[in-house]
Design a protein around this motif. Structure first.
Motif, short mmCIF file in Angstrom:
data_model
loop_
_atom_site.label_atom_id
_atom_site.label_comp_id
_atom_site.label_asym_id
_atom_site.label_seq_id
_atom_site.Cartn_x
_atom_site.Cartn_y
_atom_site.Cartn_z
N TYR A 1 0.82 -1.21 0.00
CA TYR A 1 0.00 0.00 0.00
C TYR A 1 0.85 1.27 0.00
N GLY A 2 1.95 1.26 0.75
CA GLY A 2 2.76 2.46 0.89
C GLY A 2 3.40 2.92 -0.41
N PHE A 3 3.78 1.98 -1.26
CA PHE A 3 4.44 2.32 -2.53
C PHE A 3 3.52 2.05 -3.73
N ARG A 4 2.22 2.12 -3.51
CA ARG A 4 1.28 1.79 -4.59
C ARG A 4 1.48 2.66 -5.82
N ALA A 5 1.85 3.91 -5.64
CA ALA A 5 2.07 4.79 -6.80
C ALA A 5 3.18 4.24 -7.70
N VAL A 6 4.18 3.58 -7.10
CA VAL A 6 5.26 2.99 -7.89
C VAL A 6 4.73 1.84 -8.73
N TRP A 7 3.90 0.97 -8.13
CA TRP A 7 3.39 -0.17 -8.90
C TRP A 7 2.50 0.31 -10.04
N GLU A 8 1.70 1.33 -9.81
CA GLU A 8 0.83 1.84 -10.86
C GLU A 8 1.63 2.44 -12.00
N ARG A 9 2.73 3.10 -11.66
CA ARG A 9 3.58 3.65 -12.72
C ARG A 9 4.24 2.53 -13.52
N LEU A 10 4.72 1.49 -12.84
CA LEU A 10 5.35 0.36 -13.54
C LEU A 10 4.35 -0.36 -14.44
N ALA B 1 5.48 7.80 0.81
CA ALA B 1 4.93 9.13 0.53
C ALA B 1 5.96 10.03 -0.13
N ILE B 2 7.20 9.97 0.35
CA ILE B 2 8.24 10.83 -0.23
C ILE B 2 8.57 10.39 -1.66
N ALA B 3 8.70 9.09 -1.88
CA ALA B 3 9.09 8.59 -3.20
C ALA B 3 8.01 8.83 -4.24
N GLY B 4 6.75 8.80 -3.84
CA GLY B 4 5.67 8.97 -4.82
C GLY B 4 5.71 7.86 -5.86
N ASP B 5 5.57 8.24 -7.12
CA ASP B 5 5.60 7.23 -8.18
C ASP B 5 7.00 6.99 -8.73
N GLY B 6 7.99 7.65 -8.15
CA GLY B 6 9.38 7.39 -8.53
C GLY B 6 9.88 8.19 -9.72
#
Length: 441
Positions: free
Chosen positions: A114-123, A348-353
């Motif tokens: 959940y915390g890095f979900r923006a990364v998975w969506e971007r990938l 939160a800091i990393a966002g979508d990378g």
């Protein structure tokens, strides 16, 4: 086909099969080290939970026991936690250690997911880089990134301490995060926050978060509904022990809860709450208490205000991370393992990378909480170097708590400005790209 259905088709199950193996191999040195520790030092907090469950099953007072020497740790959690610990009491001690440790990593994986979900969506939306010599199959991008980030978070000091002590904090983080971040939860939203609050009180900061985001200008009705469900669940689980173990329930709420020393030495280095840092100044009790209350009011006002702004701005992960940090900083006692919220902060800091500046900042925060900085302060104080030891040593000793305060500012003030700057940069990059100029011309 809906977007979520298309996403699932791009994540074949077989691509995820290596993930548990990779995580287990990378975490094995940590797990084997602490589960191979001497008996009286091994998973000492798990021993507290399990013994609390044993007291319930044996019909003995939960809040009068202490674990065997040299730890002599009492049960410090609400009575519902003792009831929920009874399955651990039914297991053998070796089985409980392995089951609990597996649970720590399972809930860590939920938190990373959940915390890095923006990364998975971007990938999921990414395409291979043209001209690259070799890249992994696209179906492996998300699983490999997930395994990498889970392993990286495993070696944060607050997470290492989860394994070392057999702590429950990462479970509470996962419950609160899932309740806030799940898009279509299978449970009534707010129920998991209520459960976490009933088990360990400090997640109650999320009741304040739901309150401030559920009322007022721009408030969200779903936050109000979640608040009511969380309060109902917490209240129900608080009252239930009065029907099952009434003497223990009364003992906790009217005696044990009022004794802060049951939690251990409040002046210990491991207490990185604002109160812990103030106590280590060794001022008289009255000024310390007044200063602490003033800081609680100021930091709480800023933190919840910025969490509300983040949610209304569409950045729910930053809102959750800020609220989690409130649980650490505002509590009278917050041990280093309570900073398991750093996993959510990193997400939160990393966002979508996409923003390299945010990635570098996240990497710096990760490194800061990997190394045992507070213990460097202890060593520096012990060196008794004039001026340096009492001043710099004390600052370094408080490094994780001061770092948490800095993270509140980072998430509340710096990150919104950075997001706006990056959006402006992207817009100007598109506007002045040769491709855009040709099309416009």
């Amino acid at each position: 086909m809906r977007t979520d259905e298309a996403t699932e088709t791009r994540r074949p199950i077989r691509a995820w099969l290596p993930v548990p193996v990779l995580i287990a191999l990378a975490a094995a040195p940590l797990v084997l080290h602490w589960l191979g520790n001497v008996d009286d030092q091994r998973l000492v907090d798990l021993d507290v939970y399990r013994t609390g469950g044993e007291m319930v099953l044996a019909g003995r007072p939960v809040y009068d026991f202490a674990t065997p020497a040299p730890q002599l740790l009492p049960f410090t959690y609400p009575p519902i936690a003792a009831l929920l610990a009874t399955p651990l009491a039914a297991m053998s001690w070796p089985a409980a250690q392995w089951v609990w440790t597996a649970g720590i990593f399972a809930t860590l994986m939920v938190t990373v997911w959940y915390g890095f979900r923006a990364v998975w969506e971007r990938l999921d939306r990414a395409r291979p880089v043209p001209g690259a010599r070799w890249t992994p199959p696209r179906s492996l991008w998300t699983p490999l990134a997930f395994a990498f980030l889970t392993v990286a978070c495993t070696y944060l000091m607050p997470i290492r301490d989860q394994v070392r002590f057999g702590q429950v904090d990462i479970l509470l983080v996962a419950l609160c995060l899932a309740d806030c971040a799940a898009r279509r939860p299978a449970w009534p939203r707010g129920m998991l926050i209520g459960l976490a609050t009933a088990v360990k009180l400090t997640p109650g900061v999320f009741l304040i978060y739901l309150l401030v985001t559920g009322f007022g200008p721009g408030a969200r009705p779903e936050q109000r509904r979640a608040l009511f469900m969380a309060a109902f669940t917490a209240g129900l689980l608080t009252l239930l022990p009065f029907a099952v173990i009434p003497a223990d329930a009364a003992d906790f709420w009217f005696r044990a809860l009022l004794d802060p020393e049951r939690l251990g030495s409040n002046a210990a280095t491991t207490n990185q709450s604002m109160r812990g840092m103030l106590i280590r100044l060794y001022l008289p009790d009255a000024p310390t208490s007044l200063l602490w209350l003033a800081l609680v009011a100021a930091v709480g006002w800023y933190g919840f205000r910025r969490a509300r702004a983040a949610l209304l701005d569409g950045d729910a992960m930053t809102a959750v991370a800020l609220t989690g940090l409130m649980a650490v900083l505002l509590s009278p006692v917050a041990w280093i393992h309570h900073l398991a919220w750093v996993v959510v902060v990193l997400g939160a800091i990393a966002g979508d990378g996409r923003d390299p500046v945010r990635i570098r900042v996240a990497a710096g925060v990760w490194l800061y909480y990997v190394v045992p900085i507070p213990w460097w302060g202890v060593a520096l104080k012990a060196a008794e170097i004039p001026v340096l030891s009492p001043v710099l040593g004390k600052l370094v000793q408080n490094a994780f708590g001061l770092g948490a305060l800095a993270l509140v500012w980072l998430l509340g003030s710096w990150l919104p400005r950075r997001r706006a700057t990056f959006r402006t940069f992207q817009a100007s990059d598109v506007e002045f790209s040769p491709r855009f100029r040709t099309a416009a011309g």
